[in-house]
Design a protein around this motif. Structure first.
Motif, PDB file in Angstrom:
ATOM      1  N   PHE A 187       0.829  -1.210   0.000  1.00 20.78           N
ATOM      2  CA  PHE A 187       0.000   0.000   0.000  1.00 20.78           C
ATOM      3  C   PHE A 187       0.860   1.256   0.000  1.00 20.78           C
ATOM      4  N   VAL A 188       1.854   1.309   0.890  1.00 24.19           N
ATOM      5  CA  VAL A 188       2.699   2.502   0.982  1.00 24.19           C
ATOM      6  C   VAL A 188       3.489   2.706  -0.302  1.00 24.19           C
ATOM      7  N   GLY A 189       3.987   1.589  -0.879  1.00 24.76           N
ATOM      8  CA  GLY A 189       4.764   1.705  -2.113  1.00 24.76           C
ATOM      9  C   GLY A 189       3.948   2.279  -3.262  1.00 24.76           C
ATOM     10  N   LYS A 190       2.686   1.863  -3.371  1.00 33.77           N
ATOM     11  CA  LYS A 190       1.847   2.317  -4.481  1.00 33.77           C
ATOM     12  C   LYS A 190       1.173   3.652  -4.215  1.00 33.77           C
ATOM     13  N   TYR A 191       0.715   3.844  -2.964  1.00 34.67           N
ATOM     14  CA  TYR A 191      -0.169   4.980  -2.695  1.00 34.67           C
ATOM     15  C   TYR A 191       0.329   5.893  -1.580  1.00 34.67           C
ATOM     16  N   GLY A 192       1.574   5.708  -1.149  1.00 36.17           N
ATOM     17  CA  GLY A 192       2.084   6.508  -0.034  1.00 36.17           C
ATOM     18  C   GLY A 192       2.024   8.001  -0.291  1.00 36.17           C
ATOM     19  N   LYS A 193       2.255   8.424  -1.554  1.00 40.62           N
ATOM     20  CA  LYS A 193       2.243   9.846  -1.879  1.00 40.62           C
ATOM     21  C   LYS A 193       0.944  10.276  -2.545  1.00 40.62           C
ATOM     22  N   ARG A 194       0.010   9.346  -2.761  1.00 42.60           N
ATOM     23  CA  ARG A 194      -1.282   9.673  -3.389  1.00 42.60           C
ATOM     24  C   ARG A 194      -2.391   8.768  -2.851  1.00 42.60           C
ATOM     25  N   PRO A 195      -2.670   8.841  -1.555  1.00 44.41           N
ATOM     26  CA  PRO A 195      -3.673   7.944  -0.946  1.00 44.41           C
ATOM     27  C   PRO A 195      -5.081   8.110  -1.507  1.00 44.41           C
ATOM     28  N   MET A 196      -5.398   9.308  -2.015  1.00 42.70           N
ATOM     29  CA  MET A 196      -6.727   9.518  -2.580  1.00 42.70           C
ATOM     30  C   MET A 196      -6.969   8.622  -3.794  1.00 42.70           C
ATOM     31  N   HIS A 197      -5.897   8.240  -4.490  1.00 45.88           N
ATOM     32  CA  HIS A 197      -6.044   7.369  -5.659  1.00 45.88           C
ATOM     33  C   HIS A 197      -6.481   5.970  -5.246  1.00 45.88           C
ATOM     34  N   PHE A 198      -6.293   5.609  -3.986  1.00 42.87           N
ATOM     35  CA  PHE A 198      -6.745   4.310  -3.490  1.00 42.87           C
ATOM     36  C   PHE A 198      -8.146   4.420  -2.891  1.00 42.87           C
ATOM     37  N   PHE A 199      -8.312   5.344  -1.947  1.00 44.17           N
ATOM     38  CA  PHE A 199      -9.587   5.446  -1.238  1.00 44.17           C
ATOM     39  C   PHE A 199     -10.676   6.108  -2.085  1.00 44.17           C
ATOM     40  N   GLY A 200     -10.274   7.089  -2.908  1.00 47.00           N
ATOM     41  CA  GLY A 200     -11.250   7.845  -3.683  1.00 47.00           C
ATOM     42  C   GLY A 200     -12.094   6.992  -4.618  1.00 47.00           C
ATOM     43  N   PRO A 201     -11.478   6.225  -5.533  1.00 40.45           N
ATOM     44  CA  PRO A 201     -12.297   5.417  -6.460  1.00 40.45           C
ATOM     45  C   PRO A 201     -13.206   4.416  -5.757  1.00 40.45           C
ATOM     46  N   ILE A 202     -12.696   3.768  -4.699  1.00 40.93           N
ATOM     47  CA  ILE A 202     -13.526   2.808  -3.973  1.00 40.93           C
ATOM     48  C   ILE A 202     -14.713   3.515  -3.332  1.00 40.93           C
ATOM     49  N   GLY A 203     -14.451   4.681  -2.730  1.00 44.70           N
ATOM     50  CA  GLY A 203     -15.526   5.440  -2.095  1.00 44.70           C
ATOM     51  C   GLY A 203     -16.561   5.917  -3.095  1.00 44.70           C
ATOM     52  N   VAL A 204     -16.096   6.408  -4.246  1.00 40.26           N
ATOM     53  CA  VAL A 204     -17.026   6.914  -5.263  1.00 40.26           C
ATOM     54  C   VAL A 204     -17.886   5.780  -5.811  1.00 40.26           C
ATOM     55  N   ILE A 205     -17.264   4.637  -6.117  1.00 41.52           N
ATOM     56  CA  ILE A 205     -18.013   3.499  -6.656  1.00 41.52           C
ATOM     57  C   ILE A 205     -19.052   3.007  -5.647  1.00 41.52           C
ATOM     58  N   CYS A 206     -18.611   2.866  -4.397  1.00 44.56           N
ATOM     59  CA  CYS A 206     -19.523   2.399  -3.351  1.00 44.56           C
ATOM     60  C   CYS A 206     -20.676   3.385  -3.167  1.00 44.56           C
ATOM     61  N   GLY A 207     -20.356   4.677  -3.160  1.00 46.58           N
ATOM     62  CA  GLY A 207     -21.381   5.697  -2.993  1.00 46.58           C
ATOM     63  C   GLY A 207     -22.367   5.725  -4.156  1.00 46.58           C
ATOM     64  N   LEU A 208     -21.849   5.571  -5.391  1.00 41.95           N
ATOM     65  CA  LEU A 208     -22.724   5.593  -6.563  1.00 41.95           C
ATOM     66  C   LEU A 208     -23.660   4.387  -6.582  1.00 41.95           C
ATOM     67  N   ILE A 209     -23.132   3.229  -6.164  1.00 42.02           N
ATOM     68  CA  ILE A 209     -23.989   2.039  -6.096  1.00 42.02           C
ATOM     69  C   ILE A 209     -25.136   2.270  -5.114  1.00 42.02           C
TER      70      ILE A 209
END
Length: 317
Positions: free
Chosen positions: A224-246
């Motif tokens: 997680f830190v290696g991929k998203y340590g400097k851009r955490p919104m790229h991990f949480f954002g899409p999941i949150g948006v998809i879940c919210g839209l559903i």
């Protein structure tokens, strides 16, 4: 200096004299300039006294003593900070790693230009309670990290000096140094089959299911830190948006049904209503988590810390 040998030590006073004598013989036979950095990780036996005696008779031996036991990762991290050799080699202090492997490991780094080389104890002298979990976690790590190694946790490894100066090892992360190195941009990672010698002194300090569970958690953390340590919104954002839209889509569908059939339709009696509500709440929470994590990341001291391989026409510092 050609070689720095970094050895974490925890209650290994019996093996240290023989191990250092063996390393000295290999170094002298090959004419290497070297240093041996013994990091005493809060030993409760006479390991530090032995290190002091070895230092008195051999100026190539250096020592670091922790106030208490911090773990192998901390010992390696401090050893890496102190290492000055062009090639840094790590090995365990229990004499299950053979110093005779050092010349070939050095050659792989300097001549074949690997960033790091990890040992592979193809034939092991450990109980099945240790080998089976090790095989599983090595397989899992290889699949997740896309690094083709058979033995991530082997203590016998070789590195270019720049690698150890560019990574930080903490917690229980020593098991996944190849993964940390890869996420730091060092992608030429090799493997060498090495001898695994039966333990001559003492007993193992590691093992058990707890070790495996910690390993999986560390792998998840590193990935997680290696991929998203400097851009955490790229991990949480899409999941949150998809879940919210559903959830929102399902809620709209229920509202339409309620408006078109008010006499036979009750929102609160439908399980899908609560599922939709839960999805919207989770989506909002995940999005806000990403937003807060992004704020923390942008205000952290290392937000603009990047590894630079080379500069042209600029001050190298």
């Amino acid at each position: 200096m050609e070689l720095s040998i970094v050895i974490p030590v925890y209650n290994e006073d019996e093996s240290l004299p023989e191990l250092c004598c063996w390393i000295e013989r290999v170094m002298n036979e090959n004419g290497y300039s070297y240093e041996v950095i013994l990091v005493d990780d809060g030993s409760t036996d006479h390991s530090w006294e032995v290190i002091q005696k070895l230092r008195a008779s051999n100026p190539h031996i250096k020592g670091i003593k922790f106030q208490r036991n911090y773990g192998k990762s901390a010992a390696l991290n401090e050893g890496f900070k102190a290492a000055s050799g062009a090639v840094v080699i790590t090995m365990d202090a229990d004499m299950q790693d053979s110093p005779d492997e050092i010349p070939e490991l050095r050659r792989l780094i300097l001549e074949d230009r690997y960033d790091m080389v990890s040992g592979w104890k193809k034939v092991r002298h450990d109980p099945i309670s240790k080998t089976l979990p090790s095989k599983f976690f090595n397989w899992t790590t290889s699949k997740v990290s896309k690094i083709k190694l058979h033995d991530f946790n082997c203590g016998l490894k070789a590195y270019r000096n720049k690698v150890v100066k560019s990574i930080e090892v903490y917690g229980e992360m020593h098991r996944y140094i190849p993964v940390i190195a890869k996420w730091s941009g060092f992608r030429k990672i090799g493997e060498k089959v090495v001898e695994h010698r039966a333990r001559k002194y003492g007993h193992t300090k590691f093992g058990g299911l707890g070790r495996g569970l910690k390993g999986l958690l560390d792998l998840a953390s590193i990935t997680f830190v290696g991929k998203y340590g400097k851009r955490p919104m790229h991990f949480f954002g899409p999941i949150g948006v998809i879940c919210g839209l559903i959830g929102f889509g399902e809620w709209i569908s229920l509202v339409i049904q309620k408006l078109t059939h008010p006499e036979i339709f009750s929102l609160t009696n439908r399980p899908s209503f609560f599922i939709a509500l839960t999805c919207m709440i989770l989506g909002t929470q995940l999005f806000l988590t990403g937003f807060v994590a992004e704020l923390i990341s942008r205000n952290s001291p290392g937000r603009n810390h990047y590894l630079i391989e080379q500069k042209l026409g600029l001050d190298p510092s």
